[in-house]
Design a protein around this motif. Structure first.
Motif, mmCIF file in Angstrom:
data_model
loop_
_atom_site.group_PDB
_atom_site.id
_atom_site.type_symbol
_atom_site.label_atom_id
_atom_site.label_comp_id
_atom_site.label_asym_id
_atom_site.label_seq_id
_atom_site.Cartn_x
_atom_site.Cartn_y
_atom_site.Cartn_z
ATOM 1 N N ASP A 79 47.081 52.051 45.481
ATOM 2 C CA ASP A 79 47.043 52.753 44.205
ATOM 3 C C ASP A 79 47.023 51.773 43.032
ATOM 4 O O ASP A 79 46.302 51.981 42.045
ATOM 5 N N TRP A 80 47.786 50.690 43.142
ATOM 6 C CA TRP A 80 47.834 49.692 42.066
ATOM 7 C C TRP A 80 46.496 48.979 41.934
ATOM 8 O O TRP A 80 45.995 48.786 40.819
ATOM 9 N N LEU A 81 45.909 48.595 43.056
ATOM 10 C CA LEU A 81 44.617 47.922 43.011
ATOM 11 C C LEU A 81 43.534 48.824 42.417
ATOM 12 O O LEU A 81 42.656 48.378 41.674
ATOM 13 N N ARG A 82 43.625 50.120 42.746
ATOM 14 C CA ARG A 82 42.595 51.063 42.274
ATOM 15 C C ARG A 82 42.736 51.360 40.784
ATOM 16 O O ARG A 82 41.751 51.401 40.054
ATOM 17 N N LYS A 83 43.998 51.567 40.318
ATOM 18 C CA LYS A 83 44.199 52.005 38.937
ATOM 19 C C LYS A 83 44.387 50.843 37.966
ATOM 20 O O LYS A 83 43.870 50.874 36.849
ATOM 21 N N LYS A 84 45.138 49.835 38.373
ATOM 22 C CA LYS A 84 45.467 48.746 37.453
ATOM 23 C C LYS A 84 44.466 47.602 37.538
ATOM 24 O O LYS A 84 44.029 47.073 36.515
ATOM 25 N N ALA A 85 44.127 47.196 38.755
ATOM 26 C CA ALA A 85 43.186 46.082 38.904
ATOM 27 C C ALA A 85 41.736 46.547 38.882
ATOM 28 O O ALA A 85 40.824 45.725 38.934
ATOM 29 N N ARG A 86 41.531 47.887 38.853
ATOM 30 C CA ARG A 86 40.191 48.485 38.782
ATOM 31 C C ARG A 86 39.300 48.048 39.950
ATOM 32 O O ARG A 86 38.115 47.770 39.773
ATOM 33 N N VAL A 87 39.905 47.983 41.131
ATOM 34 C CA VAL A 87 39.162 47.698 42.354
ATOM 35 C C VAL A 87 38.762 49.026 42.977
ATOM 36 O O VAL A 87 39.532 49.989 42.974
ATOM 37 N N GLN A 88 37.557 49.121 43.510
ATOM 38 C CA GLN A 88 37.105 50.364 44.141
ATOM 39 C C GLN A 88 38.023 50.745 45.296
ATOM 40 O O GLN A 88 38.622 49.884 45.947
ATOM 41 N N LEU A 89 38.101 52.055 45.554
ATOM 42 C CA LEU A 89 39.046 52.552 46.539
ATOM 43 C C LEU A 89 38.819 51.952 47.916
ATOM 44 O O LEU A 89 39.770 51.535 48.591
ATOM 45 N N ASP A 90 37.558 51.901 48.373
ATOM 46 C CA ASP A 90 37.298 51.375 49.708
ATOM 47 C C ASP A 90 37.683 49.900 49.801
ATOM 48 O O ASP A 90 38.232 49.445 50.820
ATOM 49 N N ALA A 91 37.439 49.158 48.733
ATOM 50 C CA ALA A 91 37.838 47.751 48.730
ATOM 51 C C ALA A 91 39.352 47.614 48.701
ATOM 52 O O ALA A 91 39.919 46.724 49.356
ATOM 53 N N SER A 92 40.024 48.479 47.954
ATOM 54 C CA SER A 92 41.494 48.447 47.897
ATOM 55 C C SER A 92 42.094 48.687 49.267
ATOM 56 O O SER A 92 43.044 48.000 49.677
ATOM 57 N N ILE A 93 41.533 49.658 49.994
ATOM 58 C CA ILE A 93 42.018 49.958 51.346
ATOM 59 C C ILE A 93 41.791 48.767 52.264
ATOM 60 O O ILE A 93 42.683 48.359 53.015
ATOM 61 N N GLY A 94 40.584 48.189 52.216
ATOM 62 C CA GLY A 94 40.272 47.055 53.085
ATOM 63 C C GLY A 94 41.155 45.854 52.813
ATOM 64 O O GLY A 94 41.654 45.206 53.750
#
Length: 298
Positions: A79-94
């Protein structure tokens, strides 16, 4: 072939796990986070190892607690990578699951290299051993398969969570921003959902393995979504498909003398692709009928 007690216990337990995973998987799919379950199933490995180091056994409560904490941590990281670091969801999961899974492997090699964590145990599981893994009390009473009771407890917790927060889960799954506007704590609901996914993954891990857990989280809801868009019907159809997968998967594995968990995943995939073909064929027929009606009316 007769329907013996062992067959009943295996199918019954697999159905309980399928229902638990399906109930959670519906809301995961609606949130476009279906593969987060896969990430959690890998990310909990450090928690399992730490719990083992504390308790000295793979079946201790510490293992479930440790894995649950790591599952929540994985959710927060995604959630932090997706919302704060603006990383795409699939990349955040990986990024999250590979990092935490690698840390777990390092912990095993450094501190717990004697842990039985081979391919058969982690990827496939072996639900066929369920009837002989019994829960014996201190008084010597045999309460039946230990995994079956874990599955019953897990399903009870999942049902309680969804019943208590059904309205909140529904609103935040379809429109999270609207839920926040009317005062629903969307972050807390999401964290609770991920916590239940973590616990379900860990409690089912030993019996059926990570592959089947992820398949039951993703495939039955995705299949049901091909047939209906109404949430209540979606949940009911998901549960029916999950039980069908457990039943057909067991008997096909018995007939072909193959892995039960592997066959259940195969059956789930076959039902999904059959549904894709049938719904596409039905759509073409309906589209052709509508065109004929328009041509006739004109």
């Amino acid at each position: 072939m007769t329907f013996d007690q062992n067959a009943f216990l295996i199918i019954f337990t697999a159905s309980l796990i399928a229902i638990s995973c399906g109930l959670l998987g519906v809301f995961m799919m609606l949130r476009k986070m279906a593969m987060t379950g896969d990430a959690i199933s890998h990310a909990v490995l450090p928690g399992i190892v730490i719990g083992f180091l504390v308790s000295g056994t793979q079946r201790g409560l510490e293992v479930i607690i440790g894995a649950g904490i790591l599952g929540i941590l994985a959710t927060l990281m995604i959630d932090w990578l997706r919302k704060k670091a603006r990383v795409q969801l699939d990349a955040s999961i990986g990024i999250t699951f590979t990092l935490l899974f690698a840390i777990g492997i390092i912990l095993i090699s450094a501190f717990a290299y004697r842990v039985d964590l081979d391919q058969e145990c982690v990827l496939y599981g072996e639900i066929a051993y369920l009837p002989i893994d019994l829960w014996i009390t201190d008084a010597g009473n045999n309460l039946g398969p230990r995994i079956m009771w874990l599955a019953i407890l897990n399903l009870t917790l999942v049902l309680a969570f969804i019943t208590l927060f059904y309205k909140e889960l529904k609103l935040t799954s379809f429109d999270e921003k609207f839920g926040v506007v009317i005062g629903i704590p969307a972050s807390a609901i999401n964290l609770g959902l991920m916590s239940m996914v973590s616990y379900t993954t860990v409690s089912s891990f030993e019996a059926v393995g990570a592959i089947l857990v992820v398949a039951l989280l993703v495939v039955p809801p995705a299949t049901a979504f091909l047939w209906t868009r109404q949430l209540r019907h979606l949940i009911k159809l998901t549960l029916i498909i999950g039980v069908m997968v457990s039943l057909l998967g067991y008997y096909l594995a018995y007939l072909l003398d193959s892995s039960i968990a592997g066959m259940m995943v195969t059956v789930a995939g076959i039902i999904f692709f059959a549904s894709v073909g049938f719904t596409r064929y039905r759509s073409k027929i309906n589209f052709g009928t509508q065109n004929e009606a328009k041509a006739f009316s004109s």
